[in-house]
Design an enzyme around this catalytic site. Sequence first.
Site, PDB file in Angstrom:
ATOM      1  N   LYS A  39     -24.128  66.143  31.622  1.00  7.58           N
ATOM      2  CA  LYS A  39     -24.029  64.758  31.152  1.00  7.58           C
ATOM      3  C   LYS A  39     -25.387  64.054  31.014  1.00  7.58           C
ATOM      4  O   LYS A  39     -26.099  64.328  30.047  1.00  7.58           O
ATOM      5  CB  LYS A  39     -23.017  64.005  32.012  1.00  7.58           C
ATOM      6  CG  LYS A  39     -21.615  64.662  31.849  1.00  7.58           C
ATOM      7  CD  LYS A  39     -20.436  63.854  32.338  1.00  7.58           C
ATOM      8  CE  LYS A  39     -19.148  64.519  31.855  1.00  7.58           C
ATOM      9  NZ  LYS A  39     -18.269  65.037  32.890  1.00  7.58           N
TER      10      LYS A  39
ATOM     11  N   ASP B  85     -20.834  69.206  42.792  1.00  4.70           N
ATOM     12  CA  ASP B  85     -20.744  69.103  41.338  1.00  4.70           C
ATOM     13  C   ASP B  85     -21.172  67.681  40.976  1.00  4.70           C
ATOM     14  O   ASP B  85     -20.381  66.744  41.060  1.00  4.70           O
ATOM     15  CB  ASP B  85     -19.322  69.400  40.866  1.00  4.70           C
ATOM     16  CG  ASP B  85     -19.213  69.321  39.341  1.00  4.70           C
ATOM     17  OD1 ASP B  85     -20.173  68.837  38.699  1.00  4.70           O
ATOM     18  OD2 ASP B  85     -18.171  69.737  38.810  1.00  4.70           O
TER      19      ASP B  85
ATOM     20  N   TYR C  59     -12.523  67.614  39.095  1.00  2.44           N
ATOM     21  CA  TYR C  59     -12.592  68.424  37.876  1.00  2.44           C
ATOM     22  C   TYR C  59     -13.975  69.044  37.793  1.00  2.44           C
ATOM     23  O   TYR C  59     -14.984  68.357  38.005  1.00  2.44           O
ATOM     24  CB  TYR C  59     -12.350  67.534  36.650  1.00  2.44           C
ATOM     25  CG  TYR C  59     -12.473  68.240  35.315  1.00  2.44           C
ATOM     26  CD1 TYR C  59     -11.539  69.207  34.930  1.00  2.44           C
ATOM     27  CD2 TYR C  59     -13.501  67.934  34.422  1.00  2.44           C
ATOM     28  CE1 TYR C  59     -11.640  69.842  33.695  1.00  2.44           C
ATOM     29  CE2 TYR C  59     -13.597  68.560  33.194  1.00  2.44           C
ATOM     30  CZ  TYR C  59     -12.671  69.516  32.824  1.00  2.44           C
ATOM     31  OH  TYR C  59     -12.774  70.133  31.610  1.00  2.44           O
TER      32      TYR C  59
HETATM   33  C1  LIG Z   1     -17.623  66.430  32.823  1.00  4.35           C
HETATM   34  C2  LIG Z   1     -17.605  67.218  34.069  1.00  4.35           C
HETATM   35  C3  LIG Z   1     -17.674  68.615  34.068  1.00  4.35           C
HETATM   36  C4  LIG Z   1     -17.605  69.417  32.798  1.00  4.35           C
HETATM   37  O1  LIG Z   1     -18.712  69.205  31.978  1.00  4.35           O
HETATM   38  P1  LIG Z   1     -18.589  69.595  30.411  1.00  4.35           P
HETATM   39  O2  LIG Z   1     -19.953  69.317  29.892  1.00  4.35           O
HETATM   40  O3  LIG Z   1     -17.517  68.741  29.859  1.00  4.35           O
HETATM   41  O4  LIG Z   1     -18.252  71.045  30.358  1.00  4.35           O
HETATM   42  C5  LIG Z   1     -17.766  69.277  35.270  1.00  4.35           C
HETATM   43  N1  LIG Z   1     -17.786  68.604  36.423  1.00  4.35           N
HETATM   44  C6  LIG Z   1     -17.717  67.266  36.487  1.00  4.35           C
HETATM   45  C7  LIG Z   1     -17.756  66.569  37.800  1.00  4.35           C
HETATM   46  C8  LIG Z   1     -17.611  66.535  35.301  1.00  4.35           C
HETATM   47  O5  LIG Z   1     -17.496  65.198  35.373  1.00  4.35           O
END
Ligand SMILES: *Cc1c(COP(=O)(O)O)cnc(C)c1O
Length: 436
Positions: free
Chosen positions: A265, A237, A142
């Site tokens: 995060k 990511d 994701y």
């Molecule tokens: C949480 C997450 C996102 C999205 O971040 P948001 O701050 O919720 O937009 C993208 N990539 C990864 C791997 C994530 O865990």
Amino acid sequence: MTESEKLFERASHRIPGGVNSPARSWRSVGGTPLFLEHAEGPYVWDADGNRYVDYVGSFGPAIVGHARGEVVTAVQSAASKGLSFGAPTANENAMAERLCDLVPSLDMVRLVNSGTEAAMSAIRLARGATGRNKVVKFTGCYHGHVDALLVQAGSGALTHGIPGSPGVPESVVADTISLPYNDISAAFDVFTEYGDEIACVMVEPVAGNMNCVPPAMGFLEGLRDLCSDHGALLIFDEVMTGFRVGLHGAQGRYGVTPDLTALGKVIGGGLPVGAFGGRRDIMEHLSPQGPVYQAGTLSGNPLATAAGLATLEIVSQPGFYEAVEATTERLVTGMRERAEAAGVPLATNHVGGMFGLFFTDRPAVRTFEDVQSCDTDRFARFFHAMVAGGVYMAPSAFEAGFVSAMHDDTAIEATLDAATDAFASLNATTEAARHG
Ligand SMILES: *Cc1c(COP(=O)(O)O)cnc(C)c1O
């Protein structure tokens, strides 16, 4: 009716599904979400005053524990000096320098407001810098709700069974290729066919949105080689793994350096922050230095940088990650022992301060298919038993769990005690079902 139930009833009238992000919904486990009222250290309290040991940690950011004094003070002090200026501030330099010092792939970095924005901007930059269009991603990963990446996505999209999304036109995902995670031969085949059209490969270096699946030996290295050989960019990511699996991210831990990295995060310490960065020659394509456009009214916001810097200060202390990892190890080992004692098949994964519990007969979980073999009904019963026992976990079999530096012996013991009862209750229900 509990306060949470009353609040959820009201929420449902004015907020679609009663929640502002699908990952908070209890649809897949049944029941109504707890409304949280405050949090401190490893605990959260709901609107009815019940306390829970928390393994959601705001879905990752809360690695130093909730409402940590240093972070709260930094935010309060920043707030008293003004909330947002739309002009550069010294703390943005401090944040950029700190991130470039700690994350191996970063020569330059730009701050944004969420992980979604970071991933979206990194893809645009990769396409702009290479002049190519195709993007390779992995099923179950994701990268936020970016249109082009909402193909076979993880997290809420997986929990709620939405492989793509209405509202994302075919044309927008025509250049997106989704491959099985941890399968380097599938990536090899795609590069053989489309090598000179691929702008980038985007991957979660530890998959954290189909529960928690570490990279197979050689997977990240293989992606690195394929990208280098074909002039494509490798994007990690690390929105979840950054400062979660170690001080230098998954790239530091596994020794594989991507061209671009997305962060979020933890680096916001609980405030809305994201960042993307990487090689200088690529980052220089960004506006206003280069032609690839990207912008944000609140980017580099003073409260967010204050919270982020205070958090990075804490996680940089010697031994921080060793301690978090030891706690995580103790937790999952205890969980496996309790499950085994109750005769409940359970597999676990963990890396740094993230972990996964899998109700499956398979001895190990390495692929998306392994994850999908999990018994989601059993998870739902376990989840409710844990809540009843004072432990708050993500309301989905497909979300990872998160441990903080404030999870002490007391919190872990309380969790394992609750788990003993929860595993036993699963058996009781199974027995009852079997005997009709
Ligand atoms: C949480 C997450 C996102 C999205 O971040 P948001 O701050 O919720 O937009 C993208 N990539 C990864 C791997 C994530 O865990």
